[in-house]
Write a protein that holds these residues in place. Structure first.
Motif, PDB file in Angstrom:
ATOM      1  N   GLN A  47       0.844  -1.185   0.000  1.00 37.75           N
ATOM      2  CA  GLN A  47       0.000   0.000   0.000  1.00 37.75           C
ATOM      3  C   GLN A  47       0.882   1.239   0.000  1.00 37.75           C
ATOM      4  N   ASN A  78       7.224   0.303   2.850  1.00 36.11           N
ATOM      5  CA  ASN A  78       7.039   1.124   4.038  1.00 36.11           C
ATOM      6  C   ASN A  78       6.773   0.290   5.280  1.00 36.11           C
ATOM      7  N   PHE A 123       7.840  -3.888   7.308  1.00 35.61           N
ATOM      8  CA  PHE A 123       8.441  -5.224   7.238  1.00 35.61           C
ATOM      9  C   PHE A 123       7.318  -6.252   7.304  1.00 35.61           C
ATOM     10  N   GLN A 124       7.626  -7.407   6.734  1.00 33.78           N
ATOM     11  CA  GLN A 124       6.622  -8.477   6.873  1.00 33.78           C
ATOM     12  C   GLN A 124       7.307  -9.827   6.768  1.00 33.78           C
ATOM     13  N   ARG A 143      -5.179   2.476   6.035  1.00 30.96           N
ATOM     14  CA  ARG A 143      -4.598   1.281   5.437  1.00 30.96           C
ATOM     15  C   ARG A 143      -3.243   1.586   4.793  1.00 30.96           C
ATOM     16  N   TYR A 167       0.431   2.889   5.202  1.00 32.26           N
ATOM     17  CA  TYR A 167       1.322   3.071   6.336  1.00 32.26           C
ATOM     18  C   TYR A 167       2.342   4.183   6.126  1.00 32.26           C
ATOM     19  N   VAL A 221       5.132   5.751   8.727  1.00 30.54           N
ATOM     20  CA  VAL A 221       6.582   5.858   8.475  1.00 30.54           C
ATOM     21  C   VAL A 221       7.058   7.284   8.786  1.00 30.54           C
ATOM     22  N   GLU A 280       7.138  -0.653  13.986  1.00 27.87           N
ATOM     23  CA  GLU A 280       7.427  -1.601  12.894  1.00 27.87           C
ATOM     24  C   GLU A 280       6.676  -2.907  13.117  1.00 27.87           C
ATOM     25  N   ARG A 281       6.731  -3.353  14.378  1.00 27.49           N
ATOM     26  CA  ARG A 281       6.035  -4.592  14.668  1.00 27.49           C
ATOM     27  C   ARG A 281       4.529  -4.429  14.506  1.00 27.49           C
ATOM     28  N   LYS A 283       3.036  -2.398  12.478  1.00 24.06           N
ATOM     29  CA  LYS A 283       2.673  -2.339  11.059  1.00 24.06           C
ATOM     30  C   LYS A 283       2.569  -3.759  10.496  1.00 24.06           C
ATOM     31  N   SER A 284       3.601  -4.543  10.786  1.00 23.11           N
ATOM     32  CA  SER A 284       3.618  -5.908  10.241  1.00 23.11           C
ATOM     33  C   SER A 284       2.411  -6.699  10.725  1.00 23.11           C
ATOM     34  N   GLN A 285       2.221  -6.660  12.054  1.00 26.99           N
ATOM     35  CA  GLN A 285       1.153  -7.455  12.666  1.00 26.99           C
ATOM     36  C   GLN A 285      -0.216  -6.924  12.253  1.00 26.99           C
ATOM     37  N   ALA A 339      -0.994  -5.258   9.648  1.00 25.32           N
ATOM     38  CA  ALA A 339      -1.317  -5.532   8.247  1.00 25.32           C
ATOM     39  C   ALA A 339      -1.962  -6.912   8.128  1.00 25.32           C
ATOM     40  N   LEU A 340      -1.352  -7.845   8.843  1.00 24.48           N
ATOM     41  CA  LEU A 340      -1.905  -9.213   8.814  1.00 24.48           C
ATOM     42  C   LEU A 340      -3.278  -9.241   9.455  1.00 24.48           C
TER      43      LEU A 340
END
Lengths: 300, 857
Positions: free
Chosen positions: A183, A190, A192-193, B63, B65, B69, B116-117, B119-121, B123-124
């Protein structure tokens, strides 16, 4: 989603100097490679290989990412182990497996060149220095933006910029959940995954390399195992092969792998095609011309 | 002013000090202060934005990010400016602030890690929630199961998931997990298998992720970075306040320094102006001195006094004095006081008599305030120690006083004295030096006037001396001629008296002739003496003995109305000269005195020793430096008036009635004194008497054997043959008679050639020769040479009537034994012949011919 914004104004002299350095073999220890060897601006900003061969003759761990729009990524490289272009460039220059150069040599070579000497003196008021070389290179790389993709025009309101299939592909992209990570302005780049949220048997059985550990090798944090920087999907159509080790030769394969392992979906071929069609609209223009996967044939 | 070497150091120090003040007085940079405040603000804003965006993202409303950032990156951009801002803190505050900034950076790092964590989590999670509800919706819709049990389980799972998502507690998670598992376990419909597995997979993902996401959100809500930002802000603002206060203090100091420098510059300016004006005044004075000096050079002598007076007024007025005077010292010790020039500023009380009083102070040799150059400077009379000087100056109203000597220490001409009456005026050394230059001008003018006067006097004296000389020559010539005639008269007279026969009238007449001839001889002697025609045999003698003898003689001859008082204090002073002449001086002076007093009064005769270090000009003559015997004769007589004084030593000048004086007494004294290398000094005031001083140079030579005035009897010859030669027949005859009377056998010739021939004929016949020097045919010397060649042992005696002639040819030659003066007299002739004939008869006793000697008659 947002169209690619124009960059901040840059000093054109620095950009030009950086462009010259970017294409100069004298920046490598062996005087054989340039930055452009792996980041060919005529090949979508990468080398078109799954993994380049290192100076030691062995293949490198990661697929070369494109240099286009790299400046818009919040972190650089697959593992996101660099915050700035300068840090990254210096690491690449000094890495024995990559450029394999030493500052003393590089600076001596540049100072011995009257053209460079004049250029550095004019722009930085002195002979070539580590800081000025890095600045020139980074300035050039910041200029490597690819605006004006068809998708950008679509987002800007030009509905006709996308064909119906491509538009359907965009819908699928969103519905399937690709958009959860890809996105923003850059469609990724932008966050990490983790790779393998819903690991398929194929992924499980794939022999695990050190590269597959992702950010873990950088931070040592167990939570970072298999975590990568989510790459931007801009120009994805011209930067094959795909994934961190270039394991997916085609976009279709990459889409399938990502859908299966990240979203837990097995996509129908039709959906894959639609998504690929959408991804093809993300190719932008550099210096007014759309990027190409291969060098343009010389005009007759 | 600082000495030149210290000046660069001083300037460098000043610049360093000012720079130091400037550096410290700079308020913290406005721009950097703003940027620090901006950074702190942006931290707050970013924090707020982050909180908002995290919540929006968690709620699924955000939605994209990119904002997250940015919200993470922006605080990091603020960090460098905060690290720079730490520099503002000083002392202990700096490490505290540094720690706070580092704590903030740590908090931001932690925040970034969480974001950061998140965002990753998230997103899921968001994706799974969307897919879960999407699949659930599909299954409960047209693609839904026909199986009611399946539907019931689906519903239970949906309910459990709903409960879990709205309140994600552990039991709700467990229940949701169980219902999802159940859903999968019971799955039989292959068509729905795919959807079910999706549902289960995402459901499980939700169950697994949601608490973690919420935990992250909860941790992000704890405002660690906010607190730390606040702490940094507090540190920064306190440090900034202190820095501002400090800068204010230094700015005040800088201002004070500037004020000080302005004051110093003003002081320097005023000093410069004052110096410039002093310099202008000095230059004006210098040019005035120069112009006055130039005027003096061209000033005729007779206007010089006038010139001194006007120059004194001009210079003293220009230099700002109230009174000024120049007091000149007398040229010689006994001269009357010198001239005084005075000037007085208009409006200042003039004290005409003050000059002499001031001169006493100026010449006081023991004055403590005198500089080495003779300058006497009293800047403030009131500060003088109590004493006569202060009283004197105070009485004159003088408040500051400066005395500058004119001329050098050896020849002090006088003093330039400058007085301040209206105020005390401290003169600088430069001023005094300048005034000394002015004093030089006066000294030069006075010196010039004095020199001119002395020169005039000297030339007058020279003219006088020349006149005396020519008079002497004339008188000498006349006397010489008369002397010869007198010789004949006296010789014949003597012979006539010696002739045997009874005395009678003729004898008496001849005796009278002899007596008159003796007086004439005395006058001629005096004339010859003053005209210095007479050479005398100089010998060392004790002056005092001669004067004592003379006084005894004089006492006897003076009338009783005259008292003679003698003070003899010359001790053993020895004079090289003629004692008879010396005696004559004393006698003449005393005789003069007796006559000047009209035979009544007191005569003082002093004899003392005096010395002079430099040349002295006396009324008659000049004394070179040296030791002298001074014979002073002082009377209480009429005195001598000016015009008389001029001519006093002139021969034949007399104030006495004709016949009473010869006018030769003082001429003779002068002649004798001058012949001795001495000088005569006469002082007289008409009506008060006169003082005569005769100076004779002393000698270190021992005194010659004293010879009395007793004359031995004339030695007689023993018939020796004497050759007599004179061109004057008369004199030959006189000579022959005289020799015969003395017991000799004379053979006379009136022609030297005849005498020479006679001698050649029989040289051994003669025992001695007597020849006149002045003969027309042949001089006595020439004759003597011939005779001597023939018979070297023959004693030859010359006769001469001109004593000056004895100086020349005959004296050096060995053949001439002696020179006799004419007219011949028995006694000297007899003594002379006796001497030489005795010597000849005893040659062994006196091998060498004796030196020629001039015998006085």
């Amino acid at each position: 989603m947002a169209p690619l914004a124009a960059g901040a104004p840059l000093d054109q002299r620095r950009v030009d100097l950086g462009r010259q350095l970017f294409h100069d073999t004298r920046l490598s220890g062996s005087r054989t490679v340039t930055c452009a060897s792996c980041h060919d601006l005529d090949r979508g900003g990468d080398d078109g290989l799954a993994r380049s061969t290192g100076a030691d003759g062995r293949p490198l761990s990661f697929n070369s990412p494109t240099v286009f729009n790299a400046t818009r990524s919040f972190r650089l490289n697959w593992r996101g182990n660099f915050r700035t272009l300068e840090e990254l460039n210096e690491a690449v220059l000094l890495d024995p497996r990559l450029m394999g150069a030493r500052w003393d040599d590089v600076l001596a070579r540049l100072r011995a060149d009257p053209g460079y000497d004049r250029g550095f003196a004019r722009i930085y008021g002195g002979p070539a220095m580590r800081e000025s070389v890095l600045d020139a290179l980074a300035s050039f790389e910041r200029s490597l933006l690819t605006p004006n993709a068809r998708f950008d025009r679509y987002l800007a309101g030009e509905r006709a910029a996308l064909t119906p299939d491509e538009e359907r592909g965009y819908e699928a992209f969103k519905a399937l959940g690709c958009v959860a990570c890809h996105q923003g302005e850059n469609l990724g780049g932008n966050l990490f995954q983790r790779f393998g949220i819903f690991p398929s048997p194929a992924l499980r059985s794939h022999p695990e390399t050190r590269a597959d550990l992702g950010r873990f090798t950088v931070t040592g944090d167990a939570e970072d195992r298999h975590v990568f920087r989510v790459p931007s999907l801009r120009n994805v159509a011209v930067t094959a092969p795909y994934l961190h080790d270039g394991r997916a030769a085609s976009l279709e394969a990459a889409v399938a792998i990502m859908a299966r392992n990240q979203l837990g979906q097995r996509l129908a071929e039709r959906d894959v095609d639609l998504i690929v069609a959408f991804l093809n609209t993300l190719t932008g223009e550099y210096q007014g011309r759309p990027l190409l996967p291969e060098p343009r044939p010389d005009p007759p | 002013m600082s000495p030149p070497r210290a000046l660069p150091l001083f300037v460098a120090g000043l610049l360093l000090g000012l720079t130091w003040l400037l550096v410290h007085s700079v308020t913290p940079n406005k721009a950097s202060h703003e940027s620090t405040l901006d950074a702190l603000r942006s931290l707050d804003l970013a924090d707020a934005a982050l909180q908002r965006d995290v919540l929006r993202a968690r709620a699924g409303l955000l939605r994209n990010y990119d904002p997250l950032v940015e919200a993470v990156d922006r605080p990091r951009e603020a960090v460098p400016s905060l690290r720079t801002a730490v520099a503002i803190a000083v002392g202990d505050a700096r490490p505290v602030m540094e720690r706070r900034v580092e704590a903030l950076v740590a908090a931001l790092d932690e925040q970034e890690r969480l974001v950061e964590r998140f965002k990753s989590q998230n997103a899921l999670l968001q994706n799974s929630l969307r897919i879960f509800s999407h699949v659930l919706g599909q299954m409960s819709g047209e693609r839904g199961s026909r199986n009611s049990a399946t539907n019931a389980r689906l519903g239970a799972a949906a309910n459990a998931m709903l409960r879990f998502t709205s309140d994600p507690r552990a039991d709700a998670a467990a229940e949701a997990s169980v219902t999802l598992d159940r859903l999968q376990g019971r799955l039989a419909d292959p068509e729905l298998a795919l959807d079910f597995s999706m549902l289960v997979a995402h459901g499980q993902l939700i169950v697994a992720t949601l608490p973690a996401v919420d935990a992250i959100v909860a941790r992000l809500q704890v405002p660690a970075s906010t607190d730390r930002t606040q702490a940094v802000r507090e540190s920064y603002l306190r440090a900034y306040g202190e820095a501002t206060a400090r800068a204010d203090v230094f700015r005040a100091l800088l201002y004070a320094a500037a004020v000080g420098l302005v004051a110093y510059a003003a002081y320097l300016f005023l000093r410069l102006r004052r110096s410039a004006s002093t310099l202008r005044q000095r230059l004006a004075f210098e040019s005035l001195v120069a112009s006055v000096s130039a005027k003096f050079i061209n000033l005729p002598l007779k206007r010089i006094q006038e010139g001194i007076k006007s120059a004194l007024a001009l210079l003293a007025a220009e230099a700002g004095f109230d009174r000024a005077c120049i007091v000149l010292l007398p040229a010689a010790e006994n001269d009357p006081p010198g001239r005084t020039y005075g000037w007085c500023r208009a409006g200042v009380a003039d004290r005409p008599g003050s000059a002499q009083q001031l001169l006493d102070i100026a010449t006081d040799p023991h004055h403590p305030g005198r500089g080495p150059d003779g300058v006497l400077y009293v800047p403030r009379v009131v500060e003088l120690a109590a004493g006569p000087e202060k009283e004197r100056l105070g009485a004159l109203g003088v408040r500051a006083w400066l005395s500058l000597p004119l001329g050098n220490a050896d020849r002090r001409l006088g003093y330039l004295m400058l007085e301040m009456v209206s105020r005390e005026s401290p003169w600088s050394d430069d001023d005094i030096a300048l005034l000394r230059t002015a004093a030089e001008i006066f000294a030069n003018a006075v010196e010039r006037a004095r020199s001119e006067r002395e020169r005039a006097e000297l030339s007058a004296k020279l003219a006088e001396a020349q006149r005396l000389e020519s008079l002497g020559t004339l008188a000498g010539g006349i006397a010489h001629e008369f002397n010869n005639i007198l010789g004949a008269i006296l010789g014949h007279g003597e012979l006539a008296l010696a002739a045997p026969g009874p005395p009678g009238d003729t004898t008496r007449h001849v005796t009278q002739i002899m007596r008159a001839g003796g007086r004439a001889q005395s006058i001629i002697d005096q004339i010859l003496t003053f005209s210095r025609r007479r050479e005398r045999a100089f010998k060392p003698f004790r002056a005092e003995a001669v004067v004592a003898e003379t006084i005894d003689l004089l006492r006897a001859s003076f009338p009783a109305t005259v008292t003679l008082q003698a003070r003899l204090a010359a001790d053993d002073a020895v004079v090289l000269g003629d004692p008879t002449g010396f005696q004559q001086v004393a006698m003449n002076l005393c005789a003069n005195a007796v006559q000047a007093m009209d035979q009544r009064g007191r005569i003082e005769v002093d004899l003392d020793r005096v010395g002079t270090a430099s040349e002295r000009h006396l009324s008659h003559g000049r004394l070179t430096a040296g030791d002298y015997v001074r014979l002073t004769v002082r009377d209480t007589g009429y005195g001598i008036d000016g015009p008389t004084m001029q001519r006093i030593v002139e021969p034949f000048f007399t104030t006495k009635p004709a016949g009473r004086g010869t006018g030769l007494g003082l001429s003779t004294v002068h002649g004798i004194v001058t012949a001795h290398g001495g000088a005569l000094h006469v002082q007289s005031h008409p009506g008060l008497g006169s003082t005569f001083e005769a100076y004779f140079p002393t000698t270190e030579r021992p005194v010659a054997r004293e010879t009395g005035l007793v004359e031995p009897p004339v030695p007689q010859g023993r018939g020796e043959t004497i050759l007599v030669v004179d061109d004057d027949r008369q004199l030959v005859l006189v000579g022959e008679e005289m020799l015969a009377a003395l017991g000799y056998e004379p053979i006379g010739f009136d022609d030297p050639t005849a005498a020479m021939n006679a001698f050649r004929a029989d040289p051994e016949r003669f025992d001695a020769a007597l020849a006149d020097e002045q003969m027309p045919q042949m001089s006595g010397t020439e004759l003597a040479t011939v005779l001597h060649r023939v018979r070297p042992d023959l004693p030859i005696i010359l006769m001469t009537g001109r004593p000056d002639a004895v100086d020349t040819p005959p004296r050096p030659s060995a053949e001439i034994r002696e020179i006799l003066r004419k007219p011949l007299r028995s006694r000297p002739l007899g003594a002379c012949l006796a001497r030489h004939l005795t010597a000849r008869s005893e040659p062994a006793r006196d091998a060498h011919p004796s030196q020629p000697q001039l015998i006085l008659p």
